[in-house]
Design an enzyme around this catalytic site. Structure first.
Site, PDB file in Angstrom:
ATOM      1  N   ARG A 146      33.605  25.961   5.795  1.00 40.72           N
ATOM      2  CA  ARG A 146      33.870  26.194   7.219  1.00 40.72           C
ATOM      3  C   ARG A 146      35.278  26.727   7.438  1.00 40.72           C
ATOM      4  O   ARG A 146      35.507  27.646   8.237  1.00 40.72           O
ATOM      5  CB  ARG A 146      33.676  24.895   7.994  1.00 40.72           C
ATOM      6  CG  ARG A 146      33.839  25.033   9.506  1.00 40.72           C
ATOM      7  CD  ARG A 146      34.128  23.681  10.136  1.00 40.72           C
ATOM      8  NE  ARG A 146      35.428  23.155   9.726  1.00 40.72           N
ATOM      9  CZ  ARG A 146      35.760  21.863   9.784  1.00 40.72           C
ATOM     10  NH1 ARG A 146      34.887  20.964  10.206  1.00 40.72           N
ATOM     11  NH2 ARG A 146      36.971  21.473   9.408  1.00 40.72           N
ATOM     12  N   TYR A 205      24.361  11.646  -8.256  1.00 46.12           N
ATOM     13  CA  TYR A 205      24.864  12.975  -8.608  1.00 46.12           C
ATOM     14  C   TYR A 205      23.832  14.038  -8.242  1.00 46.12           C
ATOM     15  O   TYR A 205      24.164  15.059  -7.619  1.00 46.12           O
ATOM     16  CB  TYR A 205      25.186  13.029 -10.098  1.00 46.12           C
ATOM     17  CG  TYR A 205      25.769  14.348 -10.558  1.00 46.12           C
ATOM     18  CD1 TYR A 205      27.092  14.674 -10.272  1.00 46.12           C
ATOM     19  CD2 TYR A 205      25.004  15.258 -11.287  1.00 46.12           C
ATOM     20  CE1 TYR A 205      27.637  15.879 -10.691  1.00 46.12           C
ATOM     21  CE2 TYR A 205      25.543  16.465 -11.710  1.00 46.12           C
ATOM     22  CZ  TYR A 205      26.858  16.768 -11.418  1.00 46.12           C
ATOM     23  OH  TYR A 205      27.389  17.972 -11.834  1.00 46.12           O
TER      24      TYR A 205
END
Length: 233
Positions: free
Chosen positions: A113, A144
């Site tokens: 972003r 994970y």
């Protein structure tokens, strides 16, 4: 090929370190993230021409506004950093879940972003270095793999959102690679580590460079890198 600018996480070790050296050696400009001032000084010693940004991926709030520290366009944003902590679901600590999801998924989302406007200016590329665990989850790899499955979804959504802006989004899925992280995984698995059995970090870097160096008329959305001889992952 003219020099380009790359924002890179994970430059301190493994694939990220090998990638940073390759990019620096060919004369490209590096913007490297470091989790602390001390780590930034260490990276500066190896990459004296790089711009160092201090932010901790384990604390994504430190990434807010980091894009304002870089002026102008960015050709590639390279998400390489990651953490792993194996364990069965019945015993996996909350802290292990939170750390892996935060570092492997939330932090890349926030960092993307922040730098997306820079990448749009160059009609550049964003590369997520994922894992074969982002395609198939095995016993003991729940946290994970969940973080990496999420990273795959992030990349897919971003690709669809940014196609009209000319931003190319790629995911690289390396299988087991000879890095310090892999050594840690073997220790957690109770196995003897033999780096010669696994993919070289330089081979993964070759793949990443091929992806980011493609002419503007093509893209590689996803690519998987596996050993020549299949092994259990």
């Amino acid at each position: 090929m003219s020099a380009r600018r790359h924002v890179l996480t994970g430059a301190g070790s493994g694939i990220g370190l090998a990638l940073a050296h390759r990019l620096a050696d060919r004369g490209d400009e590096l913007v490297l993230l470091a989790r602390s001032d001390a780590r930034a000084r260490e990276l500066a010693a190896s990459f004296p021409q790089a711009q160092l940004l201090v932010a901790d991926l384990a604390d994504p709030g430190t990434l807010n506004g980091i894009g304002r520290q870089v002026d102008g366009a960015v050709d590639t944003l390279l998400h390489v950093a990651g953490v792993v902590d194996l364990g069965p679901v019945e015993r996996l600590r909350l802290a292990a879940w939170e750390e892996q999801v935060t570092v492997n998924l939330t932090a890349p989302a926030v960092l993307t972003r922040e730098f997306l406007p820079h990448v749009r200016r160059s009609r550049g590329s964003i590369v997520f270095v994922n894992s074969s665990a982002g395609l198939t989850a095995s016993a003991g790899w729940s946290a994970y793999a969940a973080s990496k499955f999420g990273l795959r979804a992030l990349a897919d959504a971003l690709r669809a959102e940014e196609v009209d802006n000319g931003v190319r989004v790629s995911t690289v899925y390396p299988s087991r690679t000879a890095t310090p992280m892999q050594e840690k995984v073997h220790e957690q698995e109770g196995r003897t580590y033999d780096s010669s059995r696994w993919i070289s970090a330089d081979t993964v870097v070759d793949t990443i460079l091929h992806v980011i160096d493609l002419p503007a008329d093509a893209t590689i959305p996803d690519v998987t890198v596996r050993p020549v001889v299949p092994r259990a992952t």
